[in-house]
Design a protein around this motif. Structure first.
Motif, PDB file in Angstrom:
ATOM      1  N   TYR A   1       0.838  -1.206   0.000  1.00 21.17           N
ATOM      2  CA  TYR A   1       0.000   0.000   0.000  1.00 21.17           C
ATOM      3  C   TYR A   1       0.870   1.252   0.000  1.00 21.17           C
ATOM      4  CZ  TYR A   1       0.904   0.128   5.063  1.00 21.17           C
ATOM      5  OH  TYR A   1       1.503   0.160   6.297  1.00 21.17           O
ATOM      6  N   ALA A   2       0.227   2.383  -0.344  1.00 20.37           N
ATOM      7  CA  ALA A   2       0.896   3.678  -0.357  1.00 20.37           C
ATOM      8  C   ALA A   2       0.024   4.696   0.367  1.00 20.37           C
ATOM      9  CB  ALA A   2       1.163   4.141  -1.789  1.00 20.37           C
TER      10      ALA A   2
ATOM     11  N   ASP B   1       2.722   0.126  13.473  1.00 21.37           N
ATOM     12  CA  ASP B   1       3.205  -0.801  12.450  1.00 21.37           C
ATOM     13  C   ASP B   1       2.766  -0.338  11.056  1.00 21.37           C
ATOM     14  OD1 ASP B   1       4.487  -3.087  11.483  1.00 21.37           O
ATOM     15  OD2 ASP B   1       2.624  -4.246  11.507  1.00 21.37           O
ATOM     16  N   LEU B   2       3.221   0.846  10.677  1.00 17.67           N
ATOM     17  CA  LEU B   2       2.880   1.407   9.368  1.00 17.67           C
ATOM     18  C   LEU B   2       4.087   1.273   8.448  1.00 17.67           C
ATOM     19  CD1 LEU B   2       1.024   4.684  10.478  1.00 17.67           C
ATOM     20  CD2 LEU B   2       0.019   2.460   9.919  1.00 17.67           C
ATOM     21  N   HIS B   3       3.896   0.565   7.342  1.00 19.36           N
ATOM     22  CA  HIS B   3       5.005   0.321   6.413  1.00 19.36           C
ATOM     23  C   HIS B   3       4.551   0.485   4.965  1.00 19.36           C
ATOM     24  CE1 HIS B   3       7.475  -1.122   9.710  1.00 19.36           C
ATOM     25  NE2 HIS B   3       6.491  -1.930  10.064  1.00 19.36           N
ATOM     26  N   PRO B   4       4.216   1.712   4.556  1.00 17.89           N
ATOM     27  CA  PRO B   4       3.851   1.910   3.152  1.00 17.89           C
ATOM     28  C   PRO B   4       5.053   1.667   2.242  1.00 17.89           C
ATOM     29  CG  PRO B   4       4.176   4.023   4.219  1.00 17.89           C
ATOM     30  CD  PRO B   4       4.241   2.984   5.308  1.00 17.89           C
ATOM     31  N   SER B   5       4.786   1.174   1.060  1.00 15.19           N
ATOM     32  CA  SER B   5       5.877   1.012   0.092  1.00 15.19           C
ATOM     33  C   SER B   5       6.357   2.363  -0.421  1.00 15.19           C
ATOM     34  CB  SER B   5       5.401   0.145  -1.077  1.00 15.19           C
ATOM     35  OG  SER B   5       5.091  -1.154  -0.643  1.00 15.19           O
ATOM     36  N   PHE B   6       5.407   3.301  -0.543  1.00 16.48           N
ATOM     37  CA  PHE B   6       5.716   4.650  -1.015  1.00 16.48           C
ATOM     38  C   PHE B   6       4.795   5.649  -0.320  1.00 16.48           C
ATOM     39  CE2 PHE B   6       6.333   1.744  -4.634  1.00 16.48           C
ATOM     40  CZ  PHE B   6       7.678   1.959  -4.913  1.00 16.48           C
TER      41      PHE B   6
ATOM     42  N   TRP C   1      10.369   6.338   4.152  1.00 13.19           N
ATOM     43  CA  TRP C   1       9.800   5.618   3.012  1.00 13.19           C
ATOM     44  C   TRP C   1      10.092   6.411   1.737  1.00 13.19           C
ATOM     45  CZ3 TRP C   1       5.624   7.172   6.633  1.00 13.19           C
ATOM     46  CH2 TRP C   1       5.549   6.309   7.735  1.00 13.19           C
ATOM     47  N   PRO C   2      10.244   5.747   0.594  1.00 20.37           N
ATOM     48  CA  PRO C   2      10.487   6.466  -0.667  1.00 20.37           C
ATOM     49  C   PRO C   2       9.333   7.418  -1.004  1.00 20.37           C
ATOM     50  CG  PRO C   2      10.870   4.107  -0.920  1.00 20.37           C
ATOM     51  CD  PRO C   2      10.220   4.283   0.417  1.00 20.37           C
TER      52      PRO C   2
END
Length: 317
Positions: A3-4, A82-87, A227-228
């Motif tokens: 997710y983003a 625990d938030l880990h967006p890809s972008f 995050w990118p």
């Protein structure tokens, strides 16, 4: 799948936005108070009480939207660490919000930067000289060709926002923008309408903005983002501070490649897009660009649990 997080740009502002986050979450209230202190004026009161014509001014709307969006983001973080967006990404102003969310900028530096940015954008072109228009229902090649057709050395119109595959905003001198509207209607555009804006944003007429922003950047503390951040100017993920700064400077007088950014993230495996902040404009644009994308808009506290379920489902898949 992944997710983003995406953050809205100018135009979504309304009096009273974010008040529910302010009232319900101490951490959200802190964001408003910190913004007020950093700016040296009561931005929160303007957001909650108006008047609307003052809140709509570019120099106030930009820090207001950023603050409300970060207040919502911080409320989400109270629900889950625990938030880990890809972008992360944002539309124009929203790119600065994304950088604050990703830890590349402190909130204080973010609101000061976009306040300065708003002033610079308004000062770059006198009122009444520039304009912007939305063209709906024509592909980008046609709109780009129309812009070239009406432009010369003294009068220009350029694509400013590639919002979706069928919605492109153009920007430039008033006379040239009016001519593009006429030609777009002749070419069969579903709609071609002037926007209620005070300057020709994201056109080459905004080039002086970059010089002022570069000086303002030097006063801020920058960090590598967690995050990118997908940049508006090239639809590519950036993580190095120098690259991010260069992209932000270019963004001020180049088009926002929003649909291209969405397509990049989808191609990189992003299945779900969580819009954080006032309104749901980006949610609509994403669905028009990537029809099978999952979208959710977090614009009020009663949607927090839904937002967590949404990103949780994206991770499971």
């Amino acid at each position: 799948m992944s997710y983003a997080f995406v953050f809205p740009g100018q135009g979504v502002q309304e009096v009273g936005m974010g008040r529910d986050f302010y009232d319900k979450f101490t951490v959200s209230r802190e964001m408003f108070l910190r913004a007020d202190e950093a700016l040296g004026f009561p931005l929160s009161r303007l957001i909650f009480e108006g008047p609307e014509e003052e809140l709509t001014k570019t120099e106030y709307a930009q820090p207001a939207i950023l603050t409300v969006s970060i207040a919502a983001f911080e409320a989400l973080r109270t629900k889950s660490n625990d938030l880990h967006p890809s972008f992360v990404a944002g539309h124009s102003l929203g790119e600065y919000t994304a950088l604050v969310a990703a830890g590349a900028l402190k909130l204080e530096d973010g609101v000061k930067l976009v306040n300065i940015r708003g002033k610079l954008m308004q000062q770059a072109v006198p009122l009444g000289v520039g304009a912007m228009a939305a063209i709906i229902g024509l592909d980008k090649e046609t709109v780009e060709a129309l812009c070239r057709l009406v432009s010369d050395n003294d009068c220009l119109c350029e694509p400013a926002n590639y919002n979706s595959l069928q919605q492109i905003v153009v920007s430039g001198h008033l006379r040239a923008v009016e001519r593009v509207i006429e030609l777009a209607k002749e070419r069969g555009a579903k709609r071609a309408v002037m926007l209620k804006v005070s300057a020709p944003f994201h056109s080459s007429l905004m080039r002086p903005v970059a010089e002022g922003l570069a000086k303002a950047f030097e006063m801020c503390e920058w960090r590598r983002p967690k995050w990118p951040v997908v940049a508006n100017v090239n639809a590519k993920p950036l993580e190095e501070v120098k690259e991010i700064q260069e992209a932000l400077l270019l963004q001020s007088y180049n088009p926002v490649l929003w649909s291209q950014s969405v397509e990049f993230m989808r191609g990189a495996g992003v299945d779900a897009f969580l819009e954080i902040g006032p309104g749901s404009v980006l949610t609509g644009l994403i669905k028009k660009t990537v029809k099978d994308a999952k979208v959710f808009s977090l614009d009020s506290p009663d949607k927090l649990d839904g937002a967590l379920d949404f990103i949780g489902g994206a991770q499971v898949e």
